[in-house]
Enzyme design. Sequence first.
Site, PDB file in Angstrom:
ATOM      1  N   ARG A  86       0.928  -1.258   0.075  1.00 40.46           N
ATOM      2  CA  ARG A  86      -0.172  -0.003   0.014  1.00 40.46           C
ATOM      3  C   ARG A  86       0.923   1.282   0.077  1.00 40.46           C
ATOM      4  O   ARG A  86       0.486   2.179  -0.623  1.00 40.46           O
ATOM      5  CB  ARG A  86      -0.669  -0.062   1.246  1.00 40.46           C
ATOM      6  CG  ARG A  86      -1.936  -1.207   1.168  1.00 40.46           C
ATOM      7  CD  ARG A  86      -2.993  -1.008   2.297  1.00 40.46           C
ATOM      8  NE  ARG A  86      -3.898  -2.096   2.216  1.00 40.46           N
ATOM      9  CZ  ARG A  86      -3.981  -3.081   3.032  1.00 40.46           C
ATOM     10  NH1 ARG A  86      -2.550  -3.292   3.829  1.00 40.46           N
ATOM     11  NH2 ARG A  86      -4.629  -3.982   3.222  1.00 40.46           N
ATOM     12  N   ASP A 146      -9.893  -4.221   8.967  1.00 44.71           N
ATOM     13  CA  ASP A 146      -9.042  -5.134   9.579  1.00 44.71           C
ATOM     14  C   ASP A 146      -9.372  -5.480  10.881  1.00 44.71           C
ATOM     15  O   ASP A 146      -9.450  -6.953  11.320  1.00 44.71           O
ATOM     16  CB  ASP A 146      -7.454  -4.581   9.764  1.00 44.71           C
ATOM     17  CG  ASP A 146      -6.964  -3.684   8.546  1.00 44.71           C
ATOM     18  OD1 ASP A 146      -6.167  -3.963   7.936  1.00 44.71           O
ATOM     19  OD2 ASP A 146      -7.779  -2.576   8.273  1.00 44.71           O
ATOM     20  N   ARG A 149     -11.657  -8.274  10.129  1.00 46.13           N
ATOM     21  CA  ARG A 149     -11.178  -9.659   9.782  1.00 46.13           C
ATOM     22  C   ARG A 149     -10.568 -10.344  10.876  1.00 46.13           C
ATOM     23  O   ARG A 149     -10.795 -11.601  10.863  1.00 46.13           O
ATOM     24  CB  ARG A 149     -10.085  -9.113   8.847  1.00 46.13           C
ATOM     25  CG  ARG A 149     -10.565  -8.880   7.430  1.00 46.13           C
ATOM     26  CD  ARG A 149      -9.305  -8.326   6.438  1.00 46.13           C
ATOM     27  NE  ARG A 149      -9.602  -7.849   5.214  1.00 46.13           N
ATOM     28  CZ  ARG A 149      -9.170  -7.060   4.314  1.00 46.13           C
ATOM     29  NH1 ARG A 149      -8.167  -6.654   4.720  1.00 46.13           N
ATOM     30  NH2 ARG A 149      -9.759  -6.811   3.176  1.00 46.13           N
ATOM     31  N   HIS A 173      -3.025   0.556   8.432  1.00 43.80           N
ATOM     32  CA  HIS A 173      -3.923  -0.397   7.850  1.00 43.80           C
ATOM     33  C   HIS A 173      -2.860  -0.791   6.529  1.00 43.80           C
ATOM     34  O   HIS A 173      -2.722  -0.287   5.581  1.00 43.80           O
ATOM     35  CB  HIS A 173      -4.821   0.617   7.196  1.00 43.80           C
ATOM     36  CG  HIS A 173      -5.651  -0.324   5.899  1.00 43.80           C
ATOM     37  ND1 HIS A 173      -6.340  -1.609   6.452  1.00 43.80           N
ATOM     38  CD2 HIS A 173      -5.762  -0.293   4.505  1.00 43.80           C
ATOM     39  CE1 HIS A 173      -6.774  -1.954   5.274  1.00 43.80           C
ATOM     40  NE2 HIS A 173      -6.286  -1.505   3.956  1.00 43.80           N
TER      41      HIS A 173
END
Length: 311
Positions: A86, A146, A149, A173
């Site tokens: 990212r 997240d 998750r 993140h």
Amino acid sequence: MPKVAIIGVGDVGATLAYTLQLSGLATEIVLIDIDEGRTRGHALDMNHGLFFTPPVKIYAGEYTDCQGAKIVVITVGSRQKPNETRLELVQRNAGICKSIVSRIAPYIQETVLLVTSNPVDVMTYVVLKSSGLPSGQVLGSGTVLDSARFRFSLSQRCGVDARNVHAYVVGEHGDSEVLLWSSVNISGITLESFCKGCKHKCPPNSQSQIEESVKKSAYHIIEAKGFTNYGVSLAMLRILGAILRDEHGVLTVSTLLNGEYGLSDLCLSVPCMISNNGIERVIEAPLSAGESAALQKSAEVLRSVIKSLDY
Ligand SMILES: NC(=O)c1ccc[n+]([C@@H]2O[C@H](COP(=O)([O-])OP(=O)(O)OC[C@H]3O[C@@H](n4cnc5c(N)ncnc54)[C@H](O)[C@@H]3O)[C@@H](O)[C@H]2O)c1
């Protein structure tokens, strides 16, 4: 009446717009994208669903249509390519985000800005700094996904409804994010106590397996289908709901820290209370020594990217 503008109507923006239409949370959804033709197509397609959903005005618009929006969502940019981190997206997306803020600046004094473009913590910082808005008015989707998750992985491992699992991911993140094992609880019971009465025989490395699956899930999804859209859109819808319904819900959004956790002048995710005005309060959760050290490391990763930014 709540109007939401979505800037960047690619896979994430379009899926968010659709989930928002289904939710009935907004009375007006404006779609804005450099690709005007495809955006008009999305708007027309969604309008054809209006017989089946709560009433909402949906149209492809211009930056001037951000006027009066309660929330502007920024989901523009390039998506991660397979094996791309990212953070590698940073320079490209920072320039785009900054130019968008300059286009919408006259219309957003009372608006909450929700950023999802990656790397989201850095883009939240760029949008905040270039907008000049108070820090509570600019937030990133951060590690809300997240954390979801993490809850999903724990729910699978423990064989319990994900909604009974309370677990948070903080920090970037991305690869340096921190799973807060010390505060995991299942229906109010610590993980240790819950495990005592459990008949699932977890392998000794189950904690690292869960860490791996949470941290790597975006990579796995992108490898499999090229992009992620459903989970992130539902995470964003949850944030929009907390704002539009003035929920005072606690979510791990990305926010500017001002001394909390010993950190300042960078955005990363920690538990925050979200209300109608955006971030009402940054909550300082107790962390174990290991979690605290990992959060500082995650902040270092982000700080070095912010420093290297030319925007
Ligand atoms: N934070 C998260 O959890 C999360 C999850 C998934 C994706 N993302 C990020 O969200 C962003 C969008 O992802 P996607 O999969 O929808 O990508 P996408 O390529 O499908 O869509 C991006 C959209 O942005 C538009 N765009 C590009 N430049 C623009 C500009 N200057 N003005 C207006 N529109 C512009 C493009 O036309 C395109 O429609 C990416 O940065 C991606 O990494 C974040």
